[in-house]
Design an enzyme around this catalytic site. Structure first.
Site, PDB file in Angstrom:
ATOM      1  N   GLU A  43       0.798  -1.226   0.000  1.00 32.20           N
ATOM      2  CA  GLU A  43       0.000   0.000   0.000  1.00 32.20           C
ATOM      3  C   GLU A  43       0.832   1.278   0.000  1.00 32.20           C
ATOM      4  O   GLU A  43       0.803   2.056   0.960  1.00 32.20           O
ATOM      5  CB  GLU A  43      -0.952   0.007   1.204  1.00 32.20           C
ATOM      6  CG  GLU A  43      -1.930  -1.151   1.171  1.00 32.20           C
ATOM      7  CD  GLU A  43      -3.028  -1.034   2.214  1.00 32.20           C
ATOM      8  OE1 GLU A  43      -2.927  -0.178   3.110  1.00 32.20           O
ATOM      9  OE2 GLU A  43      -3.997  -1.801   2.124  1.00 32.20           O
ATOM     10  N   GLU A  77      -5.363  -8.428   0.438  1.00 32.08           N
ATOM     11  CA  GLU A  77      -6.040  -8.121   1.718  1.00 32.08           C
ATOM     12  C   GLU A  77      -7.502  -7.814   1.447  1.00 32.08           C
ATOM     13  O   GLU A  77      -7.824  -7.135   0.481  1.00 32.08           O
ATOM     14  CB  GLU A  77      -5.468  -6.865   2.406  1.00 32.08           C
ATOM     15  CG  GLU A  77      -4.127  -7.035   3.030  1.00 32.08           C
ATOM     16  CD  GLU A  77      -3.645  -5.771   3.756  1.00 32.08           C
ATOM     17  OE1 GLU A  77      -4.478  -4.938   4.164  1.00 32.08           O
ATOM     18  OE2 GLU A  77      -2.417  -5.638   3.882  1.00 32.08           O
TER      19      GLU A  77
HETATM   20  C1  PNW Z   1      -4.327  -1.831   5.402  1.00 32.44           C
HETATM   21  N1  PNW Z   1      -7.579   3.612   4.274  1.00 32.44           N
HETATM   22  O1  PNW Z   1      -4.268  -0.485   5.801  1.00 32.44           O
HETATM   23  C2  PNW Z   1      -2.984  -2.374   5.826  1.00 32.44           C
HETATM   24  O2  PNW Z   1      -2.250  -2.966   4.784  1.00 32.44           O
HETATM   25  C3  PNW Z   1      -3.034  -3.247   7.018  1.00 32.44           C
HETATM   26  O3  PNW Z   1      -1.776  -3.229   7.640  1.00 32.44           O
HETATM   27  C4  PNW Z   1      -4.145  -2.790   7.931  1.00 32.44           C
HETATM   28  O4  PNW Z   1      -4.134  -3.428   9.177  1.00 32.44           O
HETATM   29  C5  PNW Z   1      -5.448  -3.051   7.198  1.00 32.44           C
HETATM   30  O5  PNW Z   1      -5.463  -2.419   5.935  1.00 32.44           O
HETATM   31  C6  PNW Z   1      -6.682  -2.595   7.972  1.00 32.44           C
HETATM   32  O6  PNW Z   1      -6.643  -1.220   8.181  1.00 32.44           O
HETATM   33  C7  PNW Z   1      -5.142   0.481   5.390  1.00 32.44           C
HETATM   34  O7  PNW Z   1      -7.507   4.689   4.923  1.00 32.44           O
HETATM   35  C8  PNW Z   1      -5.095   1.675   6.064  1.00 32.44           C
HETATM   36  O8  PNW Z   1      -8.375   3.476   3.317  1.00 32.44           O
HETATM   37  C9  PNW Z   1      -5.887   2.722   5.694  1.00 32.44           C
HETATM   38  C10 PNW Z   1      -6.767   2.554   4.638  1.00 32.44           C
HETATM   39  C11 PNW Z   1      -6.846   1.345   3.944  1.00 32.44           C
HETATM   40  C12 PNW Z   1      -6.024   0.303   4.338  1.00 32.44           C
END
Ligand code: PNW
Length: 455
Positions: A168, A363
Protein backbone atom coordinates in the site's frame (compact mmCIF):
# COMPACT_ATOMS: atom_id res chain seq x y z
CA UNK A 1 -28.92 -28.46 -7.75
CA UNK A 2 -27.68 -24.85 -7.88
CA UNK A 3 -23.88 -24.61 -7.67
CA UNK A 4 -22.48 -23.31 -4.40
CA UNK A 5 -21.80 -19.58 -5.02
CA UNK A 6 -18.79 -19.79 -2.72
CA UNK A 7 -17.11 -22.79 -4.34
CA UNK A 8 -14.00 -21.39 -6.05
CA UNK A 9 -12.74 -24.75 -7.23
CA UNK A 10 -9.61 -26.71 -6.33
CA UNK A 11 -7.02 -24.42 -7.98
CA UNK A 12 -7.95 -21.19 -6.22
CA UNK A 13 -5.44 -20.31 -3.50
CA UNK A 14 -6.63 -19.35 -0.04
CA UNK A 15 -4.57 -17.41 2.43
CA UNK A 16 -4.36 -15.09 5.39
CA UNK A 17 -2.31 -11.89 5.70
CA UNK A 18 -0.35 -10.29 8.53
CA UNK A 19 2.50 -7.77 8.79
CA UNK A 20 5.63 -7.63 10.91
CA UNK A 21 5.07 -4.57 13.08
CA UNK A 22 1.44 -5.47 13.68
CA UNK A 23 2.11 -8.93 15.14
CA UNK A 24 5.77 -9.69 15.91
CA UNK A 25 6.53 -7.71 19.07
CA UNK A 26 10.08 -8.38 20.36
CA UNK A 27 11.14 -5.00 19.04
CA UNK A 28 14.47 -4.96 20.87
CA UNK A 29 15.31 -8.65 20.47
CA UNK A 30 17.56 -10.40 18.02
CA UNK A 31 19.49 -7.27 17.13
CA UNK A 32 16.48 -5.53 15.56
CA UNK A 33 17.03 -1.81 15.01
CA UNK A 34 14.34 0.79 15.71
CA UNK A 35 11.74 1.51 13.07
CA UNK A 36 9.68 4.60 12.36
CA UNK A 37 6.71 2.91 14.01
CA UNK A 38 8.62 2.47 17.31
CA UNK A 39 9.37 6.18 17.18
CA UNK A 40 5.84 7.18 16.18
CA UNK A 41 4.27 5.09 18.97
CA UNK A 42 6.49 6.85 21.50
CA UNK A 43 5.18 10.23 20.44
CA UNK A 44 2.37 11.30 22.83
CA UNK A 45 -1.08 11.24 21.24
CA UNK A 46 0.04 9.57 18.02
CA UNK A 47 -1.58 6.18 18.69
CA UNK A 48 -4.88 5.61 20.48
CA UNK A 49 -4.43 4.81 24.20
CA UNK A 50 -0.65 5.06 23.81
CA UNK A 51 -0.60 1.51 22.41
CA UNK A 52 2.62 0.26 20.79
CA UNK A 53 3.86 -2.78 18.86
CA UNK A 54 6.38 -3.67 21.58
CA UNK A 55 4.65 -6.97 22.33
CA UNK A 56 1.76 -7.07 19.83
CA UNK A 57 0.82 -10.76 19.29
CA UNK A 58 4.31 -11.93 20.29
CA UNK A 59 4.42 -13.75 16.95
CA UNK A 60 8.23 -13.58 17.14
CA UNK A 61 8.07 -16.22 19.88
CA UNK A 62 4.69 -17.79 19.14
CA UNK A 63 4.91 -18.25 15.36
CA UNK A 64 4.81 -22.04 15.68
CA UNK A 65 1.45 -21.90 17.45
CA UNK A 66 0.21 -19.46 14.80
CA UNK A 67 1.37 -21.71 11.97
CA UNK A 68 -0.55 -24.51 13.70
CA UNK A 69 -3.67 -22.32 13.58
CA UNK A 70 -3.11 -21.80 9.85
CA UNK A 71 -2.54 -25.50 9.23
CA UNK A 72 -5.84 -26.33 10.96
CA UNK A 73 -7.52 -23.56 8.98
CA UNK A 74 -6.33 -25.24 5.79
CA UNK A 75 -4.88 -22.22 4.00
CA UNK A 76 -2.51 -22.67 1.06
CA UNK A 77 -0.48 -19.50 1.63
CA UNK A 78 0.65 -17.27 4.49
CA UNK A 79 1.28 -13.60 3.66
CA UNK A 80 3.55 -11.92 6.22
CA UNK A 81 6.15 -9.17 5.98
CA UNK A 82 9.85 -9.00 6.66
CA UNK A 83 10.80 -6.36 9.18
CA UNK A 84 13.51 -4.37 7.40
CA UNK A 85 15.16 -3.28 10.71
CA UNK A 86 15.35 -6.93 11.82
CA UNK A 87 17.25 -7.79 8.63
CA UNK A 88 19.32 -4.59 8.43
CA UNK A 89 19.09 -2.76 11.78
CA UNK A 90 20.03 0.60 10.30
CA UNK A 91 18.77 -0.13 6.78
CA UNK A 92 22.19 -0.63 5.27
CA UNK A 93 25.00 -3.16 5.30
CA UNK A 94 25.18 -6.91 5.84
CA UNK A 95 22.25 -8.96 7.09
CA UNK A 96 21.76 -9.36 10.82
CA UNK A 97 22.20 -13.07 11.57
CA UNK A 98 19.47 -13.33 14.23
CA UNK A 99 16.96 -11.55 12.01
CA UNK A 100 17.72 -13.78 9.03
CA UNK A 101 17.48 -16.84 11.28
CA UNK A 102 14.05 -15.76 12.49
CA UNK A 103 12.77 -15.53 8.92
CA UNK A 104 14.32 -18.92 8.13
CA UNK A 105 12.05 -20.28 10.83
CA UNK A 106 9.06 -18.26 9.63
CA UNK A 107 9.53 -19.67 6.13
CA UNK A 108 10.41 -23.26 7.03
CA UNK A 109 7.67 -23.69 9.60
CA UNK A 110 4.76 -23.04 7.16
CA UNK A 111 6.51 -25.09 4.46
CA UNK A 112 6.67 -28.05 6.83
CA UNK A 113 2.95 -27.59 7.46
CA UNK A 114 2.20 -27.59 3.72
CA UNK A 115 1.69 -23.80 3.58
CA UNK A 116 3.51 -21.56 1.11
CA UNK A 117 5.20 -18.51 2.65
CA UNK A 118 4.40 -15.28 0.77
CA UNK A 119 6.44 -12.41 2.22
CA UNK A 120 6.12 -8.69 1.59
CA UNK A 121 9.46 -6.87 1.67
CA UNK A 122 8.10 -3.70 3.21
CA UNK A 123 4.93 -3.05 5.20
CA UNK A 124 5.66 0.47 6.55
CA UNK A 125 8.27 -0.21 9.27
CA UNK A 126 11.16 1.81 7.82
CA UNK A 127 14.47 1.57 9.70
CA UNK A 128 14.62 4.77 11.77
CA UNK A 129 18.20 5.45 10.62
CA UNK A 130 16.98 5.68 7.03
CA UNK A 131 14.14 7.98 8.05
CA UNK A 132 16.71 10.20 9.77
CA UNK A 133 18.53 10.39 6.42
CA UNK A 134 15.37 11.59 4.65
CA UNK A 135 13.33 8.39 4.51
CA UNK A 136 10.99 7.93 1.56
CA UNK A 137 11.24 11.62 0.72
CA UNK A 138 14.84 10.96 -0.36
CA UNK A 139 15.83 9.14 -3.54
CA UNK A 140 18.70 7.40 -1.69
CA UNK A 141 16.28 4.96 -0.12
CA UNK A 142 15.60 3.31 -3.49
CA UNK A 143 19.18 2.06 -3.64
CA UNK A 144 18.99 0.87 -0.04
CA UNK A 145 15.79 -0.99 -0.84
CA UNK A 146 17.34 -2.70 -3.88
CA UNK A 147 20.26 -3.88 -1.71
CA UNK A 148 17.80 -5.15 0.91
CA UNK A 149 15.85 -7.03 -1.80
CA UNK A 150 19.07 -8.60 -3.11
CA UNK A 151 19.99 -9.76 0.37
CA UNK A 152 16.57 -11.37 0.85
CA UNK A 153 16.68 -13.10 -2.53
CA UNK A 154 20.12 -14.50 -1.80
CA UNK A 155 18.95 -16.00 1.46
CA UNK A 156 15.38 -17.06 0.70
CA UNK A 157 14.78 -17.38 -3.06
CA UNK A 158 15.22 -21.15 -2.90
CA UNK A 159 12.24 -21.49 -0.55
CA UNK A 160 9.87 -18.56 -1.16
CA UNK A 161 7.40 -19.26 -3.97
CA UNK A 162 5.56 -15.89 -3.97
CA UNK A 163 6.95 -12.42 -3.29
CA UNK A 164 5.52 -8.93 -2.77
CA UNK A 165 7.61 -5.76 -2.81
CA UNK A 166 5.70 -2.98 -1.06
CA UNK A 167 2.41 -2.82 0.81
CA UNK A 168 0.00 0.00 0.00
CA UNK A 169 2.33 2.76 -1.14
CA UNK A 170 -0.64 5.15 -1.14
CA UNK A 171 -1.17 4.81 2.60
CA UNK A 172 2.48 5.51 3.46
CA UNK A 173 2.45 8.51 1.11
CA UNK A 174 -0.78 10.08 2.29
CA UNK A 175 -1.04 9.04 5.92
CA UNK A 176 2.68 8.86 6.66
CA UNK A 177 3.98 11.92 4.81
CA UNK A 178 1.08 14.11 3.62
CA UNK A 179 -1.28 14.28 6.63
CA UNK A 180 0.76 12.65 9.38
CA UNK A 181 -1.71 10.12 10.84
CA UNK A 182 0.84 7.28 10.47
CA UNK A 183 4.61 7.07 10.97
CA UNK A 184 6.74 9.04 10.34
CA UNK A 185 4.00 11.62 11.05
CA UNK A 186 5.06 14.20 8.46
CA UNK A 187 2.58 16.80 7.26
CA UNK A 188 3.96 17.73 3.86
CA UNK A 189 0.66 18.01 1.96
CA UNK A 190 1.29 17.81 -1.79
CA UNK A 191 5.03 18.07 -1.11
CA UNK A 192 4.69 14.38 -0.20
CA UNK A 193 4.30 13.32 -3.84
CA UNK A 194 8.00 12.36 -4.21
CA UNK A 195 7.34 9.72 -1.53
CA UNK A 196 5.05 8.01 -4.03
CA UNK A 197 7.69 8.17 -6.75
CA UNK A 198 10.42 6.80 -4.51
CA UNK A 199 8.30 3.87 -3.36
CA UNK A 200 7.40 3.07 -6.97
CA UNK A 201 11.03 3.28 -8.03
CA UNK A 202 12.04 1.17 -5.03
CA UNK A 203 9.43 -1.36 -6.10
CA UNK A 204 10.84 -1.54 -9.65
CA UNK A 205 14.41 -1.78 -8.46
CA UNK A 206 13.43 -4.50 -5.99
CA UNK A 207 11.69 -6.52 -8.71
CA UNK A 208 14.93 -6.42 -10.70
CA UNK A 209 17.10 -7.27 -7.68
CA UNK A 210 14.84 -10.15 -6.64
CA UNK A 211 14.88 -11.63 -10.14
CA UNK A 212 18.66 -11.22 -10.39
CA UNK A 213 18.88 -13.16 -7.12
CA UNK A 214 16.82 -16.06 -8.46
CA UNK A 215 13.38 -15.14 -7.10
CA UNK A 216 10.28 -15.48 -9.25
CA UNK A 217 6.54 -14.93 -8.99
CA UNK A 218 6.79 -11.32 -7.86
CA UNK A 219 3.99 -8.81 -7.28
CA UNK A 220 3.04 -5.71 -5.31
CA UNK A 221 0.24 -5.23 -2.74
CA UNK A 222 -1.58 -2.02 -3.58
CA UNK A 223 -4.92 -0.93 -2.17
CA UNK A 224 -7.65 0.23 -4.46
CA UNK A 225 -11.31 1.11 -4.18
CA UNK A 226 -13.78 3.03 -6.32
CA UNK A 227 -14.05 6.80 -5.92
CA UNK A 228 -17.69 7.83 -6.12
CA UNK A 229 -18.51 11.42 -7.03
CA UNK A 230 -20.77 13.18 -4.54
CA UNK A 231 -23.05 14.34 -7.39
CA UNK A 232 -23.18 14.76 -11.16
CA UNK A 233 -22.15 18.42 -10.92
CA UNK A 234 -19.00 19.20 -12.94
CA UNK A 235 -17.30 20.47 -9.75
CA UNK A 236 -17.89 17.24 -7.86
CA UNK A 237 -17.00 15.05 -10.82
CA UNK A 238 -13.72 16.94 -11.32
CA UNK A 239 -12.87 16.72 -7.62
CA UNK A 240 -13.61 12.98 -7.55
CA UNK A 241 -11.55 12.44 -10.69
CA UNK A 242 -8.58 14.22 -9.17
CA UNK A 243 -8.86 12.16 -5.98
CA UNK A 244 -9.19 8.94 -8.00
CA UNK A 245 -5.94 9.74 -9.84
CA UNK A 246 -4.22 10.55 -6.58
CA UNK A 247 -5.16 7.41 -4.62
CA UNK A 248 -5.63 4.78 -7.34
CA UNK A 249 -3.98 5.49 -10.70
CA UNK A 250 -0.91 7.32 -9.38
CA UNK A 251 0.12 3.94 -7.96
CA UNK A 252 -1.15 1.43 -10.54
CA UNK A 253 -0.57 3.23 -13.89
CA UNK A 254 3.23 3.58 -13.51
CA UNK A 255 3.55 -0.13 -12.62
CA UNK A 256 1.20 -1.47 -15.29
CA UNK A 257 1.42 1.18 -18.05
CA UNK A 258 4.77 2.88 -17.41
CA UNK A 259 3.25 6.35 -17.10
CA UNK A 260 1.73 8.70 -14.54
CA UNK A 261 -1.88 9.89 -14.72
CA UNK A 262 -2.21 13.31 -16.33
CA UNK A 263 -0.67 16.16 -14.37
CA UNK A 264 1.02 14.03 -11.70
CA UNK A 265 4.27 13.11 -13.46
CA UNK A 266 5.30 16.78 -13.46
CA UNK A 267 5.33 16.81 -9.67
CA UNK A 268 7.84 13.97 -9.48
CA UNK A 269 11.57 14.32 -8.83
CA UNK A 270 14.41 12.74 -10.76
CA UNK A 271 14.73 11.52 -14.34
CA UNK A 272 11.07 10.54 -14.40
CA UNK A 273 11.01 8.99 -17.89
CA UNK A 274 13.93 6.67 -17.12
CA UNK A 275 12.50 5.88 -13.71
CA UNK A 276 9.20 4.86 -15.27
CA UNK A 277 11.06 2.20 -17.28
CA UNK A 278 12.26 0.69 -14.03
CA UNK A 279 8.93 1.13 -12.27
CA UNK A 280 7.15 -0.77 -15.05
CA UNK A 281 9.52 -3.76 -14.93
CA UNK A 282 7.08 -6.60 -15.60
CA UNK A 283 5.58 -8.26 -12.56
CA UNK A 284 4.04 -11.71 -12.47
CA UNK A 285 0.83 -10.74 -10.72
CA UNK A 286 -0.87 -7.72 -9.20
CA UNK A 287 -1.87 -7.81 -5.53
CA UNK A 288 -4.99 -5.83 -4.76
CA UNK A 289 -5.97 -4.90 -1.22
CA UNK A 290 -9.59 -3.82 -1.03
CA UNK A 291 -11.64 -2.35 1.81
CA UNK A 292 -14.21 0.33 1.03
CA UNK A 293 -15.18 2.91 -1.61
CA UNK A 294 -14.83 6.63 -0.96
CA UNK A 295 -17.31 9.38 -1.80
CA UNK A 296 -15.65 12.62 -2.84
CA UNK A 297 -16.91 16.06 -3.83
CA UNK A 298 -15.67 19.59 -4.32
CA UNK A 299 -14.61 21.34 -1.09
CA UNK A 300 -17.43 22.82 1.01
CA UNK A 301 -15.72 23.01 4.40
CA UNK A 302 -18.92 21.74 6.00
CA UNK A 303 -17.76 19.67 8.98
CA UNK A 304 -21.06 17.72 9.07
CA UNK A 305 -20.50 16.06 5.70
CA UNK A 306 -16.71 16.09 5.30
CA UNK A 307 -15.12 12.79 6.40
CA UNK A 308 -11.51 13.01 7.49
CA UNK A 309 -11.40 10.33 10.22
CA UNK A 310 -10.42 13.02 12.70
CA UNK A 311 -7.14 13.76 10.91
CA UNK A 312 -6.68 17.49 10.26
CA UNK A 313 -6.35 18.03 6.49
CA UNK A 314 -4.09 20.56 4.78
CA UNK A 315 -5.85 23.74 3.69
CA UNK A 316 -6.81 24.34 0.09
CA UNK A 317 -7.31 20.73 -1.04
CA UNK A 318 -9.11 20.53 -4.39
CA UNK A 319 -11.41 17.76 -3.10
CA UNK A 320 -13.28 16.73 0.03
CA UNK A 321 -14.00 13.14 1.16
CA UNK A 322 -17.63 12.84 2.21
CA UNK A 323 -19.45 10.59 4.65
CA UNK A 324 -20.86 7.65 2.68
CA UNK A 325 -24.43 7.26 3.91
CA UNK A 326 -26.78 4.34 3.53
CA UNK A 327 -24.55 1.35 4.20
CA UNK A 328 -23.90 -0.82 7.23
CA UNK A 329 -20.56 -0.14 8.89
CA UNK A 330 -17.85 -2.22 10.49
CA UNK A 331 -16.88 -1.41 14.07
CA UNK A 332 -14.09 0.77 12.61
CA UNK A 333 -16.79 2.81 10.84
CA UNK A 334 -15.82 1.63 7.36
CA UNK A 335 -18.85 1.17 5.06
CA UNK A 336 -19.70 -2.39 3.95
CA UNK A 337 -20.23 -2.19 0.18
CA UNK A 338 -19.56 -5.56 -1.48
CA UNK A 339 -20.58 -4.34 -4.95
CA UNK A 340 -17.69 -1.82 -4.86
CA UNK A 341 -15.32 -4.82 -4.81
CA UNK A 342 -16.75 -6.02 -8.13
CA UNK A 343 -16.60 -2.48 -9.48
CA UNK A 344 -12.89 -1.97 -8.78
CA UNK A 345 -12.02 -5.37 -10.28
CA UNK A 346 -13.97 -4.51 -13.44
CA UNK A 347 -12.31 -1.08 -13.57
CA UNK A 348 -8.87 -2.75 -13.47
CA UNK A 349 -9.82 -5.05 -16.34
CA UNK A 350 -11.20 -2.20 -18.42
CA UNK A 351 -8.34 0.20 -17.68
CA UNK A 352 -5.43 -2.21 -18.18
CA UNK A 353 -6.77 -4.82 -20.61
CA UNK A 354 -3.95 -7.06 -21.81
CA UNK A 355 -1.47 -5.26 -19.57
CA UNK A 356 -3.17 -6.60 -16.45
CA UNK A 357 -1.41 -9.68 -15.05
CA UNK A 358 -3.32 -12.22 -12.91
CA UNK A 359 -4.68 -10.69 -9.72
CA UNK A 360 -4.40 -11.87 -6.15
CA UNK A 361 -6.54 -10.24 -3.49
CA UNK A 362 -3.77 -9.63 -0.98
CA UNK A 363 -6.04 -8.12 1.72
CA UNK A 364 -9.75 -7.86 2.46
CA UNK A 365 -11.50 -7.98 5.79
CA UNK A 366 -13.18 -5.97 8.52
CA UNK A 367 -12.86 -4.81 12.10
CA UNK A 368 -15.61 -6.52 14.10
CA UNK A 369 -14.76 -6.24 17.77
CA UNK A 370 -16.74 -9.09 19.35
CA UNK A 371 -15.18 -10.47 22.54
CA UNK A 372 -15.33 -14.06 23.82
CA UNK A 373 -18.43 -15.08 25.77
CA UNK A 374 -17.81 -18.32 27.68
CA UNK A 375 -14.80 -18.91 25.47
CA UNK A 376 -16.71 -18.44 22.19
CA UNK A 377 -16.46 -15.48 19.79
CA UNK A 378 -19.62 -15.29 17.67
CA UNK A 379 -18.53 -12.77 15.06
CA UNK A 380 -21.48 -13.30 12.75
CA UNK A 381 -21.02 -9.86 11.17
CA UNK A 382 -17.53 -10.88 9.94
CA UNK A 383 -19.01 -14.04 8.42
CA UNK A 384 -21.67 -11.94 6.71
CA UNK A 385 -19.02 -9.51 5.43
CA UNK A 386 -16.72 -12.22 4.07
CA UNK A 387 -19.61 -14.13 2.54
CA UNK A 388 -20.89 -11.04 0.73
CA UNK A 389 -17.44 -9.95 -0.52
CA UNK A 390 -16.49 -13.47 -1.63
CA UNK A 391 -19.75 -13.88 -3.53
CA UNK A 392 -18.92 -10.72 -5.48
CA UNK A 393 -15.38 -12.00 -6.07
CA UNK A 394 -16.70 -15.28 -7.43
CA UNK A 395 -19.07 -13.43 -9.78
CA UNK A 396 -16.16 -11.29 -11.01
CA UNK A 397 -14.11 -14.42 -11.73
CA UNK A 398 -17.10 -15.96 -13.54
CA UNK A 399 -17.28 -12.74 -15.58
CA UNK A 400 -13.73 -13.24 -16.82
CA UNK A 401 -11.50 -11.44 -14.32
CA UNK A 402 -8.41 -13.54 -13.64
CA UNK A 403 -8.15 -13.69 -9.84
CA UNK A 404 -6.00 -16.57 -8.58
CA UNK A 405 -6.22 -16.26 -4.82
CA UNK A 406 -7.58 -14.43 -1.78
CA UNK A 407 -5.81 -13.48 1.45
CA UNK A 408 -8.08 -12.55 4.35
CA UNK A 409 -6.87 -9.69 6.56
CA UNK A 410 -6.06 -10.96 9.14
CA UNK A 411 -5.20 -14.24 10.84
CA UNK A 412 -4.94 -12.57 14.25
CA UNK A 413 -6.33 -9.52 16.00
CA UNK A 414 -3.33 -7.20 15.95
CA UNK A 415 -1.86 -3.72 16.27
CA UNK A 416 -4.11 -1.66 14.00
CA UNK A 417 -1.68 1.26 13.50
CA UNK A 418 -3.01 4.58 14.84
CA UNK A 419 -6.05 2.76 16.28
CA UNK A 420 -3.78 0.58 18.43
CA UNK A 421 -5.49 -2.55 19.76
CA UNK A 422 -8.98 -1.02 19.62
CA UNK A 423 -9.89 -2.61 16.26
CA UNK A 424 -9.95 -6.38 15.78
CA UNK A 425 -9.51 -7.68 12.22
CA UNK A 426 -8.62 -11.31 13.13
CA UNK A 427 -10.20 -14.68 12.42
CA UNK A 428 -8.52 -15.55 15.71
CA UNK A 429 -9.16 -13.51 18.85
CA UNK A 430 -6.06 -12.48 20.80
CA UNK A 431 -6.23 -11.63 24.49
CA UNK A 432 -3.45 -9.04 24.65
CA UNK A 433 -2.95 -9.63 28.40
CA UNK A 434 -2.45 -13.40 28.24
CA UNK A 435 -1.68 -13.86 24.51
CA UNK A 436 -4.38 -16.58 24.46
CA UNK A 437 -5.59 -17.30 20.93
CA UNK A 438 -9.28 -18.17 20.42
CA UNK A 439 -10.45 -19.05 16.91
CA UNK A 440 -13.65 -17.13 16.21
CA UNK A 441 -16.80 -18.40 14.48
CA UNK A 442 -15.46 -16.78 11.28
CA UNK A 443 -12.33 -18.98 11.49
CA UNK A 444 -14.49 -22.11 11.47
CA UNK A 445 -16.59 -20.66 8.65
CA UNK A 446 -13.49 -19.88 6.53
CA UNK A 447 -12.08 -23.34 7.20
CA UNK A 448 -15.30 -24.93 5.97
CA UNK A 449 -15.32 -22.72 2.87
CA UNK A 450 -11.75 -23.71 1.99
CA UNK A 451 -12.45 -27.40 2.57
CA UNK A 452 -15.57 -27.31 0.37
CA UNK A 453 -13.71 -25.59 -2.48
CA UNK A 454 -11.33 -28.53 -2.57
CA UNK A 455 -13.99 -31.26 -2.74
C1 PNW B 1 -4.33 -1.83 5.40
N1 PNW B 1 -7.58 3.61 4.27
O1 PNW B 1 -4.27 -0.49 5.80
C2 PNW B 1 -2.98 -2.37 5.83
O2 PNW B 1 -2.25 -2.97 4.78
C3 PNW B 1 -3.03 -3.25 7.02
O3 PNW B 1 -1.78 -3.23 7.64
C4 PNW B 1 -4.15 -2.79 7.93
O4 PNW B 1 -4.13 -3.43 9.18
C5 PNW B 1 -5.45 -3.05 7.20
O5 PNW B 1 -5.46 -2.42 5.93
C6 PNW B 1 -6.68 -2.60 7.97
O6 PNW B 1 -6.64 -1.22 8.18
C7 PNW B 1 -5.14 0.48 5.39
O7 PNW B 1 -7.51 4.69 4.92
C8 PNW B 1 -5.09 1.67 6.06
O8 PNW B 1 -8.38 3.48 3.32
C9 PNW B 1 -5.89 2.72 5.69
C10 PNW B 1 -6.77 2.55 4.64
C11 PNW B 1 -6.85 1.35 3.94
C12 PNW B 1 -6.02 0.30 4.34
Amino acid sequence: MTPDPLNFGPDFRWGVSTSAYQIEGAVTEGGRGPSTWDTFCASPGAVLNGDTGEVACDHYHRYAEDVGLMRDLGVDVYRFSFSWPRIQPSGIGPGNADGLDFYDRLIDSPLTAGIQPAPTLFHWDTPQALEDAGGWASRDITGRFADYAALLAERFADRVPLWMTINEPVVLTLLGYAVGGHAPGKRLGFEALPVAHHQLLAHGRAVQALRAGGASNIGIASNHAPTWSASDSPEDVAAAGFYDNLVNWLFADPVLLGRYPEGLGEAMPGPVAEDLEVISTPIDWFGLNHYAPVRVGAPTGNPDTAATDGIPMPDGLPFEPRVLEGYPRTDFGWPVVPEAFGEILQTFKTRYGDRLPPIYITENGCAINDEPVDGVVTDQRRIDYLGAYLRVLKESIDNGIDVRGYFQWSLLDNFEWAAGYSQRFGLVHVDFKTQARTPKASYHWYRNLIAKSRE
